[in-house]
Design a protein around this motif. Structure first.
Motif, short mmCIF file in Angstrom:
data_model
loop_
_atom_site.label_atom_id
_atom_site.label_comp_id
_atom_site.label_asym_id
_atom_site.label_seq_id
_atom_site.Cartn_x
_atom_site.Cartn_y
_atom_site.Cartn_z
N ARG A 51 1.02 -1.14 -0.13
CA ARG A 51 0.01 -0.07 -0.05
C ARG A 51 1.08 1.32 -0.20
O ARG A 51 2.15 1.02 0.37
CB ARG A 51 -0.87 -0.01 1.09
N ASP A 74 0.13 -5.87 -5.13
CA ASP A 74 -0.76 -4.99 -4.94
C ASP A 74 -1.58 -5.82 -3.57
O ASP A 74 -2.03 -7.00 -3.40
CB ASP A 74 -1.67 -4.92 -5.63
N LYS A 76 -4.43 -5.15 -2.54
CA LYS A 76 -5.70 -5.63 -2.91
C LYS A 76 -5.88 -6.36 -3.99
O LYS A 76 -7.09 -6.66 -4.37
CB LYS A 76 -6.35 -4.07 -3.30
N ASP A 78 -6.70 -10.06 -5.81
CA ASP A 78 -7.50 -11.01 -5.61
C ASP A 78 -6.73 -12.16 -4.56
O ASP A 78 -5.78 -12.53 -4.97
CB ASP A 78 -7.88 -11.77 -6.84
N GLN A 100 -5.18 -7.31 7.77
CA GLN A 100 -5.23 -8.36 6.77
C GLN A 100 -5.00 -9.80 7.58
O GLN A 100 -4.73 -10.83 7.09
CB GLN A 100 -4.68 -8.43 5.50
N GLU A 206 -3.20 7.27 0.35
CA GLU A 206 -3.94 6.23 -0.49
C GLU A 206 -5.20 6.85 -1.06
O GLU A 206 -5.77 6.11 -1.72
CB GLU A 206 -4.28 4.98 0.26
N GLU A 429 -13.29 -6.92 -10.57
CA GLU A 429 -12.62 -7.63 -9.06
C GLU A 429 -11.56 -8.19 -9.38
O GLU A 429 -10.64 -8.47 -8.47
CB GLU A 429 -13.97 -8.36 -8.53
N GLY A 432 -8.57 -6.19 -10.30
CA GLY A 432 -8.42 -5.06 -9.35
C GLY A 432 -8.42 -3.71 -10.29
O GLY A 432 -7.86 -2.55 -9.71
#
Length: 466
Positions: A51, A74, A76, A78, A100, A206, A429, A432
Motif C-alpha cells: 500500500r 498489490d 488489494k 485477488d 489482513q 492512498e 474484481e 483490480g
C-alpha cells in the motif's frame, strides 16, 4: 551510494510523511532496517503486499538493505491470485497490512516486526530456494491478472535507473513528491527510489484524485511534484486542474502509456504558462522503469514524442522495433521459483515490442505495438490473460478482448451473452482495475480466420455492434 542507504547529512531529514500525520526520518528508517535483520535473511524471498503507506515502504527498504529479495504485490490483489503465487514461488516471508491478519494467519509463524501498520510471517521450508546472487527485486509483468511471470531486477538495474532519473529530473533534497501511483507498480516505485537517493521527503497517501483529502494533503504539505499515467491526466482535465492554485507544484511527469496528443499539448502549455515543467517519459518493467524522456523545454514543439534516451542509455530502431541498451535492462523473466537462480539473460539489450520512428533531431515516437498488450491505468495488461479469465467464467459464450490504452473492450457474441454489468463487475474484481476502463459490446459473431484464430485487427471494425 545505493539509494536504500543514507548519507549522514540526510539523517535528520524526513524521509516519509503520511496523510495520517506519521513521519519517519532517514535515520529512523535505517534503525528500523537494522532491527529487521533479526527477521529476514540474506538470499531469502519475501512477498510484500503493498500500500502507499509508511509500513509498506519500510518493508521494501528493509529487504533491499538486508539483501532479502522482495516481490511487490498489490495488497488489494485477488486473494486466490496471491495464494497461487505463494504456491508457485514459496516465499520465506510475507509482509502484510495488519488489517489482513485473518487472511494470512495460516501462512506461517508470526514474526516480531510490527511497524506502522505492517506485520510479517515466516514460512518454514525443507530446502532453501536457490537465488541468483545479484537478484534484488521481483515485479509483476502484466498488471493485476495474477500471472506467475515476473521480471527479475538486479541491484545494478534499480540503482542505475534511480541515478539516471535523478539526473535528468535534477532532483535534490528539497523535492516533496506526492504518491499518485501505487508502489508495486514500476513507475510509482521508481519515484520512491529516485527521490530516496536525493534525501527528499516522500508524501504518502492512498487517497485518489477524486478525493478532497488528496488535494488537502498536497496543498498542506506543499507537494512539489507528482507522476501520472494517461488516465491520471484525463481525470485532471475533468477536475479543472488548470484552474487550481498550486504555487508549490513545479513538476508533472507522465508515463505508463501514450498520452493523447491534445492532452500532451494542453498540459505542456499549462506548465509553460505557470512556470512548471511537464515531462513525458517512456519505460517498461523490463527496463526497471524508464528508457526515455522528453525534456520539458521540448514538451510543446515535440508533443507526441517519447523524447530521447535517459542518461546512460541508448535507443536504436531495428526492423521498425524500438530496442533499448543500458544498465537498467533487467536480467530476464521468472515463470517459477526454479528460474530465480538464473543470471543475466539480456546482456543490457531489450527488444521492447513497440514499433517506433525517429525524427531528424533524434526524438523518438511510438507508432504501434507488436503484441497484445495494453497500458491500462499504467498497468501493462496482457489481453490474452484477461480473455482466459473471462472464458473460464463464461464458458457458454464466445468472447474476445481488444482495446486501446486505458480502455479495454470486451466483445461477446449475443447468443448466450452474460449481462454487461455483471461481466464488468467480475473482471474489475479479478484484475483490480477500475470498472470504468471496461466496455462490453454484444456482436453477431467474433471474426475468425480459417484456422479458427480470432482476427483481432478486424474485431473493433466488426459490424452489428449492439
Amino acid at each position: 551510494m545505493y539509494f536504500w542507504e543514507t548519507k549522514e547529512e540526510y539523517y535528520d531529514r524526513v524521509f516519509l510523511l503520511s496523510d495520517q500525520g506519521e513521519s519517519v526520518t532517514y535515520q529512523e528508517k535505517d534503525e528500523i532496517c537494522e532491527r529487521m535483520q533479526k527477521e529476514i535473511k540474506q538470499g531469502e524471498l519475501a512477498f510484500i503486499l503493498c500500500r502507499n503507506t509508511i509500513g509498506s515502504v519500510l518493508s521494501y527498504f528493509a529487504c533491499l538493505k538486508n539483501r532479502t529479495i522482495p516481490l511487490l504485490l498489490d495488497a488489494k490483489m485477488d486473494y486466490d491470485m496471491i495464494k497461487n503465487l505463494i504456491k508457485e514461488y514459496e516465499p520465506d516471508a510475507l509482509f502484510y497490512p495488519k488489517d489482513q491478519e485473518e487472511l494470512w494467519k495460516e501462512f506461517g509463524q508470526k514474526g516480531m516486526f510490527d511497524e506502522y501498520g505492517y506485520c510479517i510471517r515466516h514460512q518454514q521450508k525443507e530446502e532453501p530456494t536457490k537465488i541468483y546472487k545479484d537478484l534484488a527485486l521481483l515485479l509483476t509483468t502484466s498488471g493485476s491478472t495474477g500471472s506467475p511471470k515476473l521480471v527479475r531486477q538486479s541491484y545494478q538495474n534499480i540503482q542505475s535507473n534511480a541515478d539516471s532519473i535523478a539526473k535528468y529530473l535534477y532532483l535534490d533534497e528539497n523535492e516533496r513528491p506526492i504518491t499518485t501511483l501505487p508502489m508495486h507498480y514500476t513507475y510509482g516505485l521508481s519515484i520512491i527510489n529516485s527521490h530516496a537517493l536525493c534525501g527528499a521527503t516522500i508524501l504518502l497517501t492512498e487517497h485518489g484524485l477524486f478525493e478532497q483529502e488528496f488535494w488537502d494533503f498536497l496543498k498542506k504539505e506543499k507537494a512539489t511534484s507528482f507522476g501520472g499515467v494517461p488516465y491520471t491526466y484525463e481525470m485532471l482535465k475533468r477536475l479543472k486542474f488548470f484552474d487550481m492554485d498550486l504555487p508549490y507544484l513545479k513538476t508533472m511527469t507522465q508515463a505508463g502509456g501514450k498520452l493523447a496528443k491534445h492532452l500532451h499539448q494542453e498540459f505542456a502549455q499549462y506548465a509553460k504558462d505557470t512556470g512548471k515543467e511537464f515531462i513525458v517519459m517512456y519505460g517498461q518493467t523490463e527496463a526497471t522503469a524508464r528508457m526515455s524522456y522528453l525534456p520539458a523545454k521540448d514538451s510543446i514543439r515535440k508533443a507526441g514524442s517519447i523524447g530521447i534516451a535517459i542518461p546512460g542509455g541508448r535507443i536504436e530502431i531495428e526492423d521498425g522495433e524500438l530496442v533499448y541498451y543500458g544498465e537498467n535492462v533487467t536480467l530476464g523473466y521468472a515463470q517459477n521459483k526454479e528460474d530465480l537462480i538464473k543470471g543475466d539473460e539480456r546482456g543490457g539489450r531489450l527488444k521492447t515490442g513497440d514499433m517506433a520512428r525517429v525524427d531528424e533531431e533524434g526524438y523518438y515516437y511510438i507508432v504501434g505495438r507488436k503484441k497484445r498488450f495494453l497500458k491500462v491505468l499504467g498497468n501493462r495488461i496482457n489481453l490474452d490473460e484477461v480473455e482466459q479469465i473471462l472464458k473460464a467464467r463464461y464458458k457458454e459464450c464466445e468472447l474476445a478482448c481488444a482495446g486501446i490504452d486505458d480502455h479495454l473492450y470486451i466483445y461477446a457474441e449475443e447468443e448466450n451473452a452474460p449481462d454487461k454489468e455483471e461481466v464488468i463487475s467480475f473482471i474489475s474484481e479479478k484484475t483490480g482495475l477500475n470498472p470504468g476502463v471496461f466496455e462490453v459490446f454484444y456482436i453477431d459473431h467474433i471474426p475468425v480466420s480459417e484456422s479458427g484464430k480470432i482476427k483481432y485487427k478486424e474485431l473493433e471494425d466488426v459490424e452489428n455492434v449492439i
